[in-house]
Design a protein around this motif. Structure first.
Motif, PDB file in Angstrom:
ATOM      1  N   ASP A   1     -42.348 -17.500  12.534  1.00 48.38           N
ATOM      2  CA  ASP A   1     -43.913 -17.552  12.193  1.00 48.38           C
ATOM      3  C   ASP A   1     -44.344 -18.302  13.181  1.00 48.38           C
ATOM      4  O   ASP A   1     -45.787 -18.091  13.476  1.00 48.38           O
ATOM      5  CB  ASP A   1     -44.021 -18.439  11.003  1.00 48.38           C
ATOM      6  N   GLY A   2     -44.011 -19.380  13.810  1.00 53.70           N
ATOM      7  CA  GLY A   2     -44.514 -19.962  14.882  1.00 53.70           C
ATOM      8  C   GLY A   2     -44.757 -19.075  16.339  1.00 53.70           C
ATOM      9  O   GLY A   2     -45.671 -19.111  16.867  1.00 53.70           O
ATOM     10  N   ASP A   3     -43.646 -18.240  16.300  1.00 54.81           N
ATOM     11  CA  ASP A   3     -44.028 -17.287  17.407  1.00 54.81           C
ATOM     12  C   ASP A   3     -45.122 -16.150  17.177  1.00 54.81           C
ATOM     13  O   ASP A   3     -45.628 -16.093  18.200  1.00 54.81           O
ATOM     14  CB  ASP A   3     -42.775 -16.207  17.551  1.00 54.81           C
ATOM     15  N   LEU A   4     -45.131 -15.876  15.888  1.00 51.29           N
ATOM     16  CA  LEU A   4     -46.257 -14.896  15.859  1.00 51.29           C
ATOM     17  C   LEU A   4     -47.394 -15.592  15.675  1.00 51.29           C
ATOM     18  O   LEU A   4     -48.628 -15.015  16.142  1.00 51.29           O
ATOM     19  CB  LEU A   4     -46.077 -14.344  14.204  1.00 51.29           C
ATOM     20  N   ASP A   5     -47.722 -16.781  15.233  1.00 51.89           N
ATOM     21  CA  ASP A   5     -48.885 -17.708  15.514  1.00 51.89           C
ATOM     22  C   ASP A   5     -49.297 -17.868  16.815  1.00 51.89           C
ATOM     23  O   ASP A   5     -50.542 -17.605  17.119  1.00 51.89           O
ATOM     24  CB  ASP A   5     -48.773 -18.974  14.873  1.00 51.89           C
ATOM     25  N   GLU A   6     -48.139 -18.042  17.672  1.00 53.12           N
ATOM     26  CA  GLU A   6     -48.613 -18.096  19.120  1.00 53.12           C
ATOM     27  C   GLU A   6     -49.133 -16.887  19.635  1.00 53.12           C
ATOM     28  O   GLU A   6     -50.032 -16.937  20.501  1.00 53.12           O
ATOM     29  CB  GLU A   6     -47.148 -18.651  19.788  1.00 53.12           C
TER      30      GLU A   6
ATOM     31  N   THR B   1     -52.689 -16.416  18.591  1.00 55.18           N
ATOM     32  CA  THR B   1     -53.681 -17.190  19.588  1.00 55.18           C
ATOM     33  C   THR B   1     -53.563 -16.559  20.975  1.00 55.18           C
ATOM     34  O   THR B   1     -54.934 -16.836  21.360  1.00 55.18           O
ATOM     35  CB  THR B   1     -52.728 -18.703  19.776  1.00 55.18           C
ATOM     36  N   GLN B   2     -52.517 -16.268  21.609  1.00 59.92           N
ATOM     37  CA  GLN B   2     -52.585 -15.655  22.780  1.00 59.92           C
ATOM     38  C   GLN B   2     -53.628 -14.493  22.849  1.00 59.92           C
ATOM     39  O   GLN B   2     -54.256 -14.254  23.905  1.00 59.92           O
ATOM     40  CB  GLN B   2     -51.319 -15.427  23.373  1.00 59.92           C
ATOM     41  N   PHE B   3     -53.306 -13.483  22.073  1.00 59.45           N
ATOM     42  CA  PHE B   3     -54.129 -12.581  21.568  1.00 59.45           C
ATOM     43  C   PHE B   3     -55.643 -12.592  21.509  1.00 59.45           C
ATOM     44  O   PHE B   3     -56.589 -12.063  22.457  1.00 59.45           O
ATOM     45  CB  PHE B   3     -53.720 -11.493  20.366  1.00 59.45           C
TER      46      PHE B   3
ATOM     47  N   GLU C   1     -45.733  -5.938  19.376  1.00 61.15           N
ATOM     48  CA  GLU C   1     -44.392  -6.323  19.790  1.00 61.15           C
ATOM     49  C   GLU C   1     -43.822  -7.935  19.002  1.00 61.15           C
ATOM     50  O   GLU C   1     -42.654  -7.605  18.644  1.00 61.15           O
ATOM     51  CB  GLU C   1     -43.997  -6.446  21.251  1.00 61.15           C
ATOM     52  N   ALA C   2     -44.718  -8.641  19.226  1.00 63.99           N
ATOM     53  CA  ALA C   2     -44.525  -9.846  18.521  1.00 63.99           C
ATOM     54  C   ALA C   2     -44.281  -9.764  17.121  1.00 63.99           C
ATOM     55  O   ALA C   2     -43.470 -10.609  16.353  1.00 63.99           O
ATOM     56  CB  ALA C   2     -45.606 -11.088  18.807  1.00 63.99           C
ATOM     57  N   HIS C   3     -45.287  -9.036  16.227  1.00 65.00           N
ATOM     58  CA  HIS C   3     -45.275  -8.964  15.030  1.00 65.00           C
ATOM     59  C   HIS C   3     -43.958  -8.265  14.589  1.00 65.00           C
ATOM     60  O   HIS C   3     -43.190  -8.519  13.588  1.00 65.00           O
ATOM     61  CB  HIS C   3     -46.349  -7.986  14.541  1.00 65.00           C
ATOM     62  N   GLU C   4     -43.342  -7.157  15.359  1.00 66.02           N
ATOM     63  CA  GLU C   4     -42.262  -6.446  15.007  1.00 66.02           C
ATOM     64  C   GLU C   4     -40.987  -7.157  15.186  1.00 66.02           C
ATOM     65  O   GLU C   4     -40.091  -7.088  14.440  1.00 66.02           O
ATOM     66  CB  GLU C   4     -42.224  -5.344  15.892  1.00 66.02           C
ATOM     67  N   GLU C   5     -41.082  -8.234  15.802  1.00 64.00           N
ATOM     68  CA  GLU C   5     -39.900  -9.145  16.037  1.00 64.00           C
ATOM     69  C   GLU C   5     -39.778 -10.233  15.002  1.00 64.00           C
ATOM     70  O   GLU C   5     -38.823 -10.839  15.007  1.00 64.00           O
ATOM     71  CB  GLU C   5     -40.077  -9.979  17.623  1.00 64.00           C
ATOM     72  N   SER C   6     -40.932 -10.365  14.376  1.00 60.24           N
ATOM     73  CA  SER C   6     -40.822 -11.578  13.413  1.00 60.24           C
ATOM     74  C   SER C   6     -40.454 -11.213  12.045  1.00 60.24           C
ATOM     75  O   SER C   6     -40.169  -9.925  11.905  1.00 60.24           O
ATOM     76  CB  SER C   6     -42.277 -12.166  13.250  1.00 60.24           C
TER      77      SER C   6
END
Length: 54
Positions: free
Chosen positions: A5-10, A13-15, A49-54
């Protein structure tokens, strides 16, 4: 909150920061519409890609 969840939030934020930057550059005339869309598309791909990895 899990680490994923933290990775996806990051990633979100980056997007958002990247999208804001693209719009600002376009509004200032630093880039044309085609280039802006290309950069925005790459930011979207990174978010997907971040969403698919979460």
């Amino acid at each position: 909150m899990s680490d994923d969840d933290g990775d996806l939030d990051e990633a979100v934020t980056q997007f958002l920061a990247g999208a804001d930057s693209v719009y600002e550059d376009y509004e200032r005339g630093y880039t044309d519409a085609d280039a802006a869309l290309h950069v925005l598309e790459s930011h979207l791909q990174e978010l997907r890609e971040a969403h698919e990895e979460s």
